[in-house]
Each structure stands twice: as C-alpha cells, then as structure tokens.
Scaffold this motif. Sequence first.
Motif, PDB file in Angstrom:
ATOM      1  N   THR A 238      16.966  -4.621  -6.387  1.00 35.48           N
ATOM      2  CA  THR A 238      17.741  -5.678  -7.031  1.00 35.48           C
ATOM      3  C   THR A 238      16.805  -6.840  -7.310  1.00 35.48           C
ATOM      4  O   THR A 238      16.041  -7.243  -6.438  1.00 35.48           O
ATOM      5  CB  THR A 238      18.887  -6.149  -6.122  1.00 35.48           C
ATOM      6  N   ARG A 239      16.869  -7.397  -8.519  1.00 41.39           N
ATOM      7  CA  ARG A 239      16.028  -8.527  -8.888  1.00 41.39           C
ATOM      8  C   ARG A 239      16.882  -9.777  -9.077  1.00 41.39           C
ATOM      9  O   ARG A 239      17.979  -9.716  -9.641  1.00 41.39           O
ATOM     10  CB  ARG A 239      15.267  -8.237 -10.188  1.00 41.39           C
ATOM     11  N   THR A 246      10.896 -15.530  -8.780  1.00 39.82           N
ATOM     12  CA  THR A 246      11.530 -14.214  -8.889  1.00 39.82           C
ATOM     13  C   THR A 246      11.373 -13.463  -7.571  1.00 39.82           C
ATOM     14  O   THR A 246      10.314 -13.504  -6.960  1.00 39.82           O
ATOM     15  CB  THR A 246      10.887 -13.389 -10.020  1.00 39.82           C
ATOM     16  N   TYR A 248      12.698  -9.693  -5.255  1.00 36.58           N
ATOM     17  CA  TYR A 248      13.276  -8.356  -5.303  1.00 36.58           C
ATOM     18  C   TYR A 248      13.733  -7.973  -3.898  1.00 36.58           C
ATOM     19  O   TYR A 248      13.097  -8.354  -2.907  1.00 36.58           O
ATOM     20  CB  TYR A 248      12.241  -7.325  -5.790  1.00 36.58           C
ATOM     21  N   LEU A 316      14.549  -2.049 -15.990  1.00 34.61           N
ATOM     22  CA  LEU A 316      15.889  -2.629 -15.884  1.00 34.61           C
ATOM     23  C   LEU A 316      16.965  -1.566 -16.012  1.00 34.61           C
ATOM     24  O   LEU A 316      16.926  -0.718 -16.903  1.00 34.61           O
ATOM     25  CB  LEU A 316      16.062  -3.700 -16.971  1.00 34.61           C
ATOM     26  N   GLU A 318      20.859  -2.432 -14.909  1.00 34.73           N
ATOM     27  CA  GLU A 318      22.013  -3.223 -15.334  1.00 34.73           C
ATOM     28  C   GLU A 318      21.809  -4.683 -14.968  1.00 34.73           C
ATOM     29  O   GLU A 318      21.134  -5.011 -13.993  1.00 34.73           O
ATOM     30  CB  GLU A 318      23.297  -2.713 -14.671  1.00 34.73           C
ATOM     31  N   ASN A 319      22.448  -5.552 -15.761  1.00 29.12           N
ATOM     32  CA  ASN A 319      22.430  -6.988 -15.501  1.00 29.12           C
ATOM     33  C   ASN A 319      23.777  -7.433 -14.961  1.00 29.12           C
ATOM     34  O   ASN A 319      24.830  -6.990 -15.442  1.00 29.12           O
ATOM     35  CB  ASN A 319      22.135  -7.774 -16.787  1.00 29.12           C
ATOM     36  N   GLN A 322      22.673 -13.507 -13.128  1.00 28.70           N
ATOM     37  CA  GLN A 322      21.276 -13.788 -12.799  1.00 28.70           C
ATOM     38  C   GLN A 322      20.636 -12.674 -11.977  1.00 28.70           C
ATOM     39  O   GLN A 322      19.475 -12.760 -11.599  1.00 28.70           O
ATOM     40  CB  GLN A 322      21.175 -15.104 -12.016  1.00 28.70           C
ATOM     41  N   THR A 323      21.417 -11.631 -11.699  1.00 23.20           N
ATOM     42  CA  THR A 323      20.941 -10.524 -10.867  1.00 23.20           C
ATOM     43  C   THR A 323      20.851  -9.253 -11.697  1.00 23.20           C
ATOM     44  O   THR A 323      21.690  -9.008 -12.569  1.00 23.20           O
ATOM     45  CB  THR A 323      21.886 -10.305  -9.676  1.00 23.20           C
ATOM     46  N   SER A 324      19.825  -8.442 -11.433  1.00 23.40           N
ATOM     47  CA  SER A 324      19.645  -7.177 -12.143  1.00 23.40           C
ATOM     48  C   SER A 324      19.354  -6.075 -11.143  1.00 23.40           C
ATOM     49  O   SER A 324      18.791  -6.318 -10.072  1.00 23.40           O
ATOM     50  CB  SER A 324      18.476  -7.271 -13.134  1.00 23.40           C
ATOM     51  N   THR A 325      19.719  -4.859 -11.507  1.00 22.85           N
ATOM     52  CA  THR A 325      19.334  -3.689 -10.717  1.00 22.85           C
ATOM     53  C   THR A 325      18.433  -2.816 -11.569  1.00 22.85           C
ATOM     54  O   THR A 325      18.477  -2.860 -12.802  1.00 22.85           O
ATOM     55  CB  THR A 325      20.559  -2.880 -10.264  1.00 22.85           C
TER      56      THR A 325
END
Length: 799
Positions: A238-239, A246, A248, A316, A318-319, A322-325
Amino acid sequence: MGDRATMTEAPEGLVIDDELRSVAAGRARRVDQKTISANSVATLDMKLAAEEADGWRLGKRNLRSIRLERDKPADRQLEDDVWTLFHRMGFTALNRDRTFSITTKDGARRQIDVLARDDETVFVVECTHSRDGGSKSIKQLLDKIGAIREDLVGWVHTSFGRSPKLKIKIAIATRNVDLRPADRERAALAGVPIITEADLDYYQRLTGILRSAARYQFLGRYLRGEKVEGLRTRVPATRGRVGDTTFYSFLMSPHDLLRISYISHMGKTSNDDLDTYQRMVKPARLKAIGAYLDGGGTFPTNIVVNIKLDTLNFDLGENFGQTSTGMLNLPGQYGSAWVIDGQHRLYGFAYAGRSPDEDDSVVSVLAYENLPVRKEVEMFVDINTKQVKVQRNLVNEIISSLNIEDEDPRKRLAAIAARTVLRLDEDKRSPVRGRILTVGEQKDNVRCLTLTSLADGLEGNNLLGTVHGTFGRKGGATLQPGPLGGPSDKPSAMMDKATATLAGYFSLFADGAPEHWSFGDAKGGYLCTNLGSRALLVLLRKLIVFIERDGTRASSLDAEEIVELVAPLAQHVVAFFRNGSAADVASFRNRGSSLASVDQNALQMMAIIHSADSGFNPPEVKRYLDSQDAEGTKRAHDMIQEINRILFDDVIATLKAAYGETRDAWWNQGIPKAIKNEADKQYNNENGEKERWRYLYFIDYLGIVLHEGNWELFKDRYNFYGKGAKASLIRWIARVNKARTVTHHAEKGPLSRDEVAYVERVHELVKRHIEGNEPIEGRRQLLFDDRGAEAKAPEAEAA
C-alpha cells in the motif's frame, strides 16, 4: 527474489558443508601445527631441536609426542584472514586452499587467492602485503584482474549455472601497504575495491555483533549502488503520502529484508562505528530475540526503514484517494534500506536457528522513500525517545557517522552542518555549549536548542555552502563553499571555520547581553531559543552580504576577521536586548513560531541597526520600514472591534430568526458541535458568568456561516468575493482575524499598509451589507486580495 540454489556438490577446488567447516578450523588458526613423536625422551628432544632450528616452537609436550607451532607466512596469513572473514560472514562455498585456480578460455590455469560464493554473489579477492611497509604498486594485480575477468565470468556460469544470476565482484586485500594515489584511482576506475587490514579487522569484529548479517553490511559497502539480480524482490504493498513524504506498507521475508538493510552511515570503517552498532543492536538482546523467534514468537509491530533511492518502481493497482495499492519492486541493491526502527527485531533473525530457505515467516514493514539523512536520524531519535531512552552519546555517534566525505554533496553538506552544531555544544569557546538538547537529556529553559533547528538554519542560509547541479546526472553536482566554509572545500577545514565563527558571533550577544542570554527560553528570553538563534543566523547572513558589498569575500576571511567585521553592526541589536523592556523582547517572542516570523524578526533586527546607523541600508530593510503603518494599525484596532460587534449581533439574530429561540434551538441547530463544545468549556470554567454564546471567538463566525444549511441565510450579505467555493467567499473573516492578533497585541508590531487598507475595505463592506442589510448584487466581487498572503487561521481571540 528468485529461488536460492542449494549446492549438493561443490565445483572442483571448492568446499561446502562439513568439509568447509573442517577447512575453516585450520584457516582460522594463527599458526601452522604439526606433531613429532619418538620412543624415547632423548630422541624426542633431538627432533625438537632440529625443528626449532627450522623455525618451529613448542606448543604442547606429551610423554612421547610434541605438538609444534610456527607462525604462518605473512602472505598466507593475509589470505587465511580474508578467507576466514568470508566464512564467518556466511558464504557457503569457498576455495579449499591457495592452489585454487580456474581454466581460461585458452586452456591456461589462473591461480586465485580467495573465492567465496553465497546465494547472490561470487566474491574474488587477490591479496598483497608488504613485509617492511611503505609504498607498493598494485598495477600488476589490477592487470591480472583485468585479464581474468571474462574467464572468471565464464567459470562461474559453467560451475554454478546462469540462474540465479550471480553478481561477480573482484577486490584486492592489502596489509601493511601504503597505496599510491594513482593505483587507488586506477582501482576505482576499474571497479575494484580495496580491502585494507583495518577493514578486515572491522568486519571480523562486526561479525561478533551481527553474525552472518554482517555480510550484508560488507556487501552494502563494496557493492554500493550496484544492481544485484538475485536481490530483486516484488511484494504487494500500500502506498500513501504524508506531506511531501511517500511511504509504503507491506509484508516480506525478514531474510530478504536483511539482505538490503544496513544500520550505520559511517563512510569509513572505524572503532567508533563498531561502538555505534553495539549501542544500536546489543548482542545479548539479539540472542534473546533469536531464542524467542525459535520458540515460535512473532512481532506485530512495523520495522521502519528508509529506502535510499530517488524513485521506487510501484506498479499501480487501485487508487483510494491519497492511498494506492499495487506491487512494489524493491531495489536489487545491498545497503539500500536504512533501519530506522526495529533493529533488534530484524537482526534477531541472524541469531535464530531457522534456515532462511525453510523459514516462511514474514515481518511488517513501513518503508519511507528517500528521506534525507537528517530526517532519518531525527525519526530514529524521536522513535527511540518514546520507547527506550537512547543515550546522548549514541545520538552524537549517529550524527557523527553521517559521511562528510560522501560523493553526494547534499549529503556531505547535511553531515557538515550536523557535526558543526555538535561541535558548538562541546566547544569551550561556544556560548551554546551544553545548551543543545539531545536524547538522554531533559529539556529545560537553558538546554532548549535543538540540533535540527540550528543545522537547518546553517543550511537554509547557505552559510556553509551551496550545492549546484544534480548528483548522479551528467555534469554532476558540486558543493560551493559559503561564507563560513571556503576557501578550502575540505570538510574538516569548513567545520573548524564555521564552529569558530559561530562561537564568536553568538558570543557577541551572550557577552553583551548576559542576563538576557541566560534566560534561554524562560520568560523574558528570546535570543538563545530555537527561534531566536534562527533569526540570528538569518541576520548573520544579511550582515555578511552587507560587508561584502565592497568586494570583500567572507569565504576568504578567517573566523576572527568575519566576527570583527559584523560586530559593530550586531552591537546595536545587542544593546537593544541588553537595555530593552519586557515588552520590547515580547515583540519578538510573540510574533509567532513559523519561519516567516523568524524572517520578520530578522528584518526587525536589521531595522534596529538601521535606526542607529543609517549607513546600514539594505533594500529589504527600506521595503520593510516603508510597509509598516503604526497609525493605521491603531485605526484598524477600532475597526476590527466594530466588525466583531456587528458580526456577533448579526449571526445571533439571523440564527434566532431561522431556528427559533425555544429551548435554545438556534444554538443547538445553528452552531457546529465543536464550536459549542469549546464555548461550553469556557462557560463552565467561568461558572456561567456570561451566556454561552458570549464565549464565541471571532474565527468561529467562519464555521457558523458555513455550517450545514446556514450558508443560505448569510450568502447574500457575507459573500464579498463573488465566485468560488463557499469557504473562499468568506475568507475575509480569517484574514481579519489574523490582523486582529496584531492589532490587539501591540508587542506583535504594526500592520503593513496593505493590511490596514484591507481591514478598512472589509469594515466598509460589513457596515454597508451586514449592518445596513444591503444585499450584494448578483455575484459581484467586492473585495480583492493576494491569495498567497493568506494563512491558516491564527490563534483564537474571545469575542
């Protein structure tokens, strides 16, 4: 990461498993041994005498035998020491003896001193020593390495296969050799690292602390920045972002994390660095954690690391705001992740009895992306302060381990700044000696300065130097020495000059206004606080620019000369704080805690100098003085008072008309919960001396007007900006509130002419449209301002 190959049969000339351990026992001994025997004592004595003449000596005598010992030849001892180091670090296949060789493509045999293989690398070392010491050329060894490099790659592929792809590195180990600069340069260009006797001793001792995990510190140094195919790891992650940082979050094998992790920042091996390791990872604790892990124990908390790459490869998925997986591709580089927190939990796996190939455990990791070095250290100190107190010496060692010789000039500058501040805390000449707060020390009014604040001040004002260009790109980056640096760009010379200059400069204030300086950050103090010292550093930079107007270059002056030139100007500020009233000092202290307030206080100091010496007239001082409006500030005070009264009456009357007064419905429905809670708190603290709504703050009108359906009640009279988001249309409330914190606190200084004009315009509009109830035509913009001048709502003032 690819599957790790486990050898069941060693290539010719190499040993593994039990045979490796047997060979290691002999290689680790400092002496050669042999046994002689005889049927009689007389005969045994005769044999002993003959052996002693050949250089052997008595080791242990039995009835009919004697064990003899003899020092190994210096060349073989060096080879054995290198070989033993690789074995202790956990390399799983090594050459059996010094006769090991490979076959070249033309059929010739090439002898190799040491060859060691682990799961990802093959390390080859050629050894050289000098019996008498002094200079010795390694050109022949470098030529040999160049000649066998291609053949060695072929031998590795033939012996171990091409998958997994092994990183091949060739190095030279030296003992008692003073290398020529030309040879060092030639080796660096060839990518051949030099392992000195000091390095060997260092890593031998480090294995006593970290065991086999010392291998990754070793490889992190000698394979720095080099990609290693077998280290590549891909994990679901997760980012997220916090400000500009930034991070993770992911799970991964602790053994994979160990491979890319390191602890110390030290650029060169040293005993001080070993002390740092011993304080950061205590062997007794590592042993206990290893036993806990072997018993099935796990740790639920994150291991926090900083991955030292400009950009990580994140595929990437999914968004979510402010969080992405997605999938994170961790770098295939040794020494790319500095462990900020969780050193014992991670390195405890090196003490556990689990085999990395069979261990399927995972650890939770929080990884930051390329934090600056000082941010790493600051986070380490912060985390360890909140958990187990870290001694001050450790912090000093961590900061001191920042590499002042780093190739990246930005890292070099950060290290020089940090070390300069630490010197100020220890230098007998320094008036801030013993006043800089580090971990293990309790903050008080005197010890109130922080390393971060002072170091940032040095860097932010370019006092030590300026970095030009971008490191790693064509053309590179260079460190141009600043006024407290140069003319030498040597870090030690820069630190000497900077420490002496700052000690002398701060002494002007400490000696000239001793009572004020002694306050620290207690009531009545300002100069010897974080904000005060930052303002003094800004002032120093401005004074240096002023004295350089005639062509003088501070970078070419020594410390005493710089202090001597700025002293006559600085003395006017010294006199102000020596003789000033409490209100005078408060005008600085109460101006705020932002960097903008630091700059404003520095400007005020410059204005003090100008008032005493009109020859000191930098353009920014003239602009600052011209912008101030003391008389207008008095008018603005009265206007803001009236604006507050009008808003208070109008807001309450409007809400009562809309929601009714039964059971205070207007209060319960029309006021946001947070504002009501704060008013209730004040009401209870004062035992209900006034109605609850009398405890509204000026800034609360902003929240009330925007609350739920209230906007429809107010928009036709409160929207002075015409078009835009609702909050932006009434931002004038926040800006007037900001002006109010100045007009109602004289010590914060006058408003600028622009600020006074803004208050006058708002006062006019409030009188006409809110008190006079004159609707605003359409969406006409009545008020204009500089959006960049706006800030967060400042401290609240009771209505």
